[in-house]
Design a protein around this motif. Structure first.
Motif, PDB file in Angstrom:
ATOM      1  N   SER A 182       0.834  -1.204   0.000  1.00 44.18           N
ATOM      2  CA  SER A 182       0.000   0.000   0.000  1.00 44.18           C
ATOM      3  C   SER A 182       0.866   1.251   0.000  1.00 44.18           C
ATOM      4  N   HIS A 183       0.288   2.336  -0.517  1.00 41.95           N
ATOM      5  CA  HIS A 183       0.949   3.641  -0.552  1.00 41.95           C
ATOM      6  C   HIS A 183       0.114   4.715   0.144  1.00 41.95           C
ATOM      7  N   HIS A 184      -0.757   4.306   1.053  1.00 42.92           N
ATOM      8  CA  HIS A 184      -1.692   5.183   1.778  1.00 42.92           C
ATOM      9  C   HIS A 184      -2.202   6.323   0.906  1.00 42.92           C
ATOM     10  N   GLN A 185      -1.944   7.602   1.217  1.00 47.18           N
ATOM     11  CA  GLN A 185      -2.558   8.687   0.436  1.00 47.18           C
ATOM     12  C   GLN A 185      -1.838   8.971  -0.880  1.00 47.18           C
ATOM     13  N   MET A 186      -0.656   8.388  -1.079  1.00 49.50           N
ATOM     14  CA  MET A 186       0.069   8.614  -2.329  1.00 49.50           C
ATOM     15  C   MET A 186      -0.580   7.837  -3.473  1.00 49.50           C
ATOM     16  N   GLU A 187      -0.273   8.256  -4.701  1.00 53.37           N
ATOM     17  CA  GLU A 187      -0.842   7.607  -5.862  1.00 53.37           C
ATOM     18  C   GLU A 187      -0.309   6.183  -6.017  1.00 53.37           C
ATOM     19  N   ALA A 188      -1.066   5.384  -6.755  1.00 57.02           N
ATOM     20  CA  ALA A 188      -0.671   3.992  -7.002  1.00 57.02           C
ATOM     21  C   ALA A 188       0.373   3.945  -8.112  1.00 57.02           C
ATOM     22  N   GLU A 189       1.547   4.440  -7.799  1.00 59.57           N
ATOM     23  CA  GLU A 189       2.654   4.428  -8.739  1.00 59.57           C
ATOM     24  C   GLU A 189       3.855   3.770  -8.070  1.00 59.57           C
ATOM     25  N   PHE A 190       4.585   2.964  -8.837  1.00 58.16           N
ATOM     26  CA  PHE A 190       5.756   2.294  -8.302  1.00 58.16           C
ATOM     27  C   PHE A 190       6.901   3.299  -8.190  1.00 58.16           C
ATOM     28  N   SER A 191       7.490   3.350  -7.017  1.00 58.45           N
ATOM     29  CA  SER A 191       8.552   4.314  -6.746  1.00 58.45           C
ATOM     30  C   SER A 191       9.915   3.739  -7.105  1.00 58.45           C
ATOM     31  N   PHE A 192      10.927   4.595  -7.027  1.00 55.62           N
ATOM     32  CA  PHE A 192      12.305   4.139  -7.239  1.00 55.62           C
ATOM     33  C   PHE A 192      12.666   3.076  -6.212  1.00 55.62           C
ATOM     34  N   THR A 193      12.197   3.266  -4.974  1.00 57.17           N
ATOM     35  CA  THR A 193      12.448   2.266  -3.934  1.00 57.17           C
ATOM     36  C   THR A 193      11.796   0.947  -4.301  1.00 57.17           C
TER      37      THR A 193
END
Length: 213
Positions: free
Chosen positions: A145-156
């Motif tokens: 999950s990314h809570h309030q952030m968008e459903a985008e895959f991060s660098f991490t």
């Protein structure tokens, strides 16, 4: 059947990698436990197969006269994950507040099973405490999950999910208009997928990549 003009087989650790030039749109059956790069008239493709997943990803676009053009594909031989499991993951993610949550999904005994492994979670990352968990080895899908952030895959996310051949999903904006993003990882390459290829979406969760073909 395809005739391969040039093929080289290298062993990189425990992974076999082949490099091929396609002379037909009909490629030979993919080799077991093999990562195949194919040069075609429309670019470079990567093929891979594991239990339940067969994928041909278009890595980069090129125009090479004289070679046939290949088409990317994604074949998922398991039934799609039922909506109640995705709803459960969303509810647990909301309950965790500002911390990310990691889930594993495995298909055993004819059904999808959900597990929440022991994990170290922060606002910006989540990792399992035991990456050698037996359930992890059988997992087909990882979701976090990314809570309030968008459903985008991060660098991490890219860094943590590299080196694996499986499906990944991220839930975003979970407190408002929940979305999900899905991709297949083929070791160090990723291909974004329509969520409907893998999940039956319940009401209240939409596909962040609904326009991906």
């Amino acid at each position: 059947m395809s005739v391969v003009l040039s093929s080289q087989l290298l062993k990189l650790g425990s992974t076999f990698v082949s490099y091929n030039i396609a002379t037909s749109i009909l490629l030979p059956p993919i080799s077991s436990n093999l990562q195949e790069y194919w040069l075609a008239g429309n670019g470079v493709f990567l093929r891979g197969a594991r239990n339940g997943i067969h994928v041909c990803a278009h890595l980069c676009a090129l125009n090479i006269p004289g070679l046939p053009k290949l088409e990317p594909y994604f074949n998922f031989t398991f039934p799609c994950v039922p909506p109640h499991l995705l709803s459960t993951m969303l509810e647990l993610s909301v309950a965790a507040g500002q911390e990310e949550v990691l889930f594993y999904l495995a298909f055993t005994e004819g059904i999808w099973q959900l597990l929440i492994p022991d994990q170290i979670a922060t606002e910006y990352s989540v990792t399992p405490t035991n990456p050698l968990d037996p359930f992890y080895e059988s997992a087909i899908i990882e979701v976090h999950s990314h809570h309030q952030m968008e459903a985008e895959f991060s660098f991490t996310d890219d860094k943590e999910e590299s080196g694996k051949f499986r499906l990944f999903a991220v839930l975003g904006e979970i407190f408002t208009s929940s979305t999900i993003s899905v991709r297949v990882g083929i070791y160090n390459h990723f291909q974004v997928l329509p969520a409907s290829k893998v999940f039956q979406l319940p009401p209240g969760i939409t596909d962040a990549n609904r326009f991906v073909l």
